[in-house]
Design an enzyme around this catalytic site. Structure first.
Site: not given
Ligand code: GCV
Length: 658
Positions: A147, A268, A272, A305, A322, A346, A351, A379, A490
């Site tokens: 990203r 992390k 994912e 995280r 989610r 976050k 996201d 992103e 936005e």
């Molecule tokens: C680093 C989103 C992004 C991913 C990122 C993820 C995260 O899903 O698309 O690229 O991964 O967030 O914050 O871990």
């Protein structure tokens, strides 16, 4: 007059001329240690350039010194004032000299006003960290920087640490001047090659750390939870296994033997596809506490995280949400994390969308230390092709009051103790690809010191520093183009907080149904009658119930839910009338026409200042605005057409919809 060559690398907010006021005076720096040394070198350089005297034998115009009362050695606080005819920076400890120095730089001549009243400066967040998502090896899908929209990594190039770290030093200087005090050097998705940074490639981290050190910036490392297995040392990474615990403790001791001021780990896990404690039937608290135990003797934290959710969900199942995931996973663990665990959350529950409510996790864990995570890399906000000045959004997050009482004291804000932000810089000549995206990077440190600072004032400060000789017309234009650009973005993208609608994978440009039937959990549920996600307790996923009152009630009720978040919380007919008095469908049309139109104006405004800006900066911004304009029109047309076709409701103003 000799012509100044165009610098290869843009000076960002530290062009030499911003040191003029200080560099033309007599400046003394007292104090021991490397940071005092850095300030002395900065002063010597500025004085050599502008005719001042560094370390004069006569009384100085500016004295930077550690206050006699002396606070904690690591304290970055300082007092700025005027004493006996001189401006003084009285730092709490050596670490306060550098921020004090840059405060004087920022103020220019105003710092030498004899009427300067005493001001105390202290960072609100003790740790203000930029997390780089840099890979060592170029990832086949994500590239060198995941990203990343600003070229390659500042640290690594195609599998190797860069030989020349001069740019890293310049970066450290820029960050220190903005108020950041830590950097995580690698991606939170820690692939096999990057796992070695912890052990046999630790020397590279040490080299980066020593480059940052002179500017008071500590280096953190993102680690792979399965490192003991991946590195081939153990058959398991079970956090309760004594051999695994010993492995982390020994490995961490070696990290600190190599980098004594190492900052800490970032993890992390179980997210994912990244490994984590779930593999062994353990909890996030078990995983985080194991690393915390290894770091505790060194008085360092692990940031763990909270971005954990099911990315393999079934879109047919309307009960899985989610947005709920982080709270569902972590709130029950409140009080079970060790004191040196920082749960990194976050800022929104999904996201990094252009509009989300503040994550309820930030208010649900009073017995856990929290970090709030922002995304500076754009992103989902235009990928540094679009102007999108983000501090107004961040300011809303940092100033959000769970009590709903706008007059509440600062203690009513998020209880986060750490500010972290995903970095947007790379080896691009302008650092951030889009030269105006530098302002987002600059603002992280400034908000980290004072989250209540007005984003518009931060913007003006950045303009003054980056374009120090700008005539008023240029200053005004920069301000007009940038302030409000988040709201413009936005306007022409996904409506009313519903989010996503981006092209899957790379996340640039519109694709209304791109994620609608995927496993990622990012749905809008548009049909012929209406749109939005029902997250109410009464009839939906119950997400609103994760908020403390009064927010749970405000979000739950259609009559009190803020317009800009309506579709995040509710599924409504297109004819639903917003609090603004317009219908949802008309709002969609109006904002999309207005947003694209505003970008056309921004483009014209920027064109009008050609000749007032460094031609290279002007050309790069011009090129990016052209793409932003094209993209905004693409968004406008796809979104308007999609909802026109779905709803069959015409635009009340009869504008062209395809
Ligand atoms: C680093 C989103 C992004 C991913 C990122 C993820 C995260 O899903 O698309 O690229 O991964 O967030 O914050 O871990």
């Amino acid at each position: 007059m000799t012509e100044t060559p165009v610098p290869e690398i843009h000076a960002a907010w530290l062009p030499p001329v911003v040191f003029r006021a200080l560099g033309s005076r007599r400046v003394r720096v007292d104090g021991e240690g490397p940071l005092a040394g850095t300030v002395r070198a900065e002063v010597a350089d500025a004085c050599a350039r502008f005719g001042g005297v560094a370390q004069p034998s006569s009384p100085p115009d500016l004295l930077l010194t550690v206050a006699a009362s002396g606070g904690a050695a690591g304290s970055e606080g300082f007092l700025l004032g005027h004493r006996d005819g001189a401006t003084v920076v009285l730092a709490d400890g050596p670490a306060g000299l550098l921020p004090g120095f840059f405060e004087v730089v920022r103020r220019g001549e105003a710092a030498f006003d004899p009427g300067l009243a005493d001001e105390r400066h202290e960072p609100h967040f003790g740790l203000r960290v930029l997390d780089h998502w840099d890979n060592v090896f170029v990832h086949p899908v994500m590239g060198q920087v995941e990203r990343g929209y600003a070229g390659g990594s500042l640290f690594w190039h195609q599998g190797r640490l860069r030989d020349d770290l001069t740019r890293v030093r310049d970066y450290a200087r820029l960050l220190a001047a903005s108020g950041v005090n830590a950097v995580t050097v690698n991606n939170v998705n820690v692939h096999e090659g990057e796992t070695h940074l912890l052990t046999d490639r630790l020397g590279e981290v040490a080299a980066i750390a020593s480059t940052f050190r002179g500017y008071g910036i500590r280096v953190h490392l993102a680690i792979n939870f399965a490192a003991p297995v991946i590195l081939g040392d153990l058959p398991t990474a079970d956090p309760l296994d004594p051999a695994v615990r010993r492995w982390w403790s020994d490995t961490t001791d070696r990290v600190f033997a190599t980098i004594p001021d190492f900052g800490g780990y970032l993890v992390k896990a179980d997210s994912e596809g990244q490994p984590g404690p779930f593999t062994y039937g353990r909890t996030h608290a078990d995983g985080a506490n194991m690393l915390a135990a290894a770091l505790a003797p060194h008085d360092a934290p692990v940031r763990w995280r909270a971005f954990v959710y099911n990315h393999r969900q079934d879109w047919r199942d309307r009960t899985t949400d989610r947005a709920r995931a982080a709270h569902d996973h972590f709130a029950p663990l409140d009080g079970r994390f060790a004191g040196n665990v920082i749960l990194q959350v976050k800022h929104g529950p999904m996201d990094f969308q252009p509009r989300e409510p503040v994550s309820p996790v930030l208010f649900a864990m009073p017995n856990t230390r929290l970090a709030v995570e922002l995304q500076v890399t754009q992103e989902y906000t235009g990928q540094q092709k679009h102007v999108c000045y983000l501090p107004p959004m961040w300011s809303g997050v940092l100033g959000f009051r769970p009590t709903g009482d706008a007059s509440a004291a600062d203690s009513g804000r998020t209880s986060a103790v750490v500010l972290s932000a995903v970095a947007n810089a790379g080896d691009d000549r302008f650092w951030t690809g889009h030269p105006l995206a530098q302002a987002n990077l600059y603002a992280v440190g400034r908000l980290g010191w004072a989250p209540g600072r007005d984003p518009a004032a931060i913007l003006d400060e950045w303009i003054s520093l980056t374009f120090p000789d700008a005539p008023p017309r240029l200053r005004r234009t920069l301000h007009t183009v940038m302030d409000g650009s988040w709201l413009t973005y936005e306007q022409y993208t996904a409506p009313l907080g519903v989010g996503f609608m981006v092209r899957p994978g790379h996340h640039y440009g519109p694709d209304v149904d791109g994620y609608e039937y995927t496993p990622w959990g990012t749905y809008h549920f548009a049909d012929r009658d209406g749109i939005g996600v029902d997250r109410t307790v009464a009839t939906g996923t119950g997400f609103t119930g994760q908020y403390p009152p009064p927010w749970r009630d405000r979000y739950e009720s259609l009559s009190t839910c803020p317009d800009e978040l309506l579709l995040f919380f509710h599924h409504v007919p297109y004819t639903h009338v917003l609090q603004s008095g317009t219908t949802v469908i008309q709002h969609i049309y109006d904002t999309h026409f207005a947003g694209a139109q505003r970008v056309a104006e921004m483009r014209a405004q920027w064109r009008s200042v050609a000749g007032l800006v460094d031609p290279a900066v002007h050309a790069r911004v011009t090129e990016r605005l052209a793409e932003q304009h094209r993209s905004a029109e693409e968004w406008r047309d796809q979104i308007n057409t999609y909802f026109h076709r779905k709803s069959g409701i015409p635009d009340a103003k009869g504008r062209p919809i395809h």
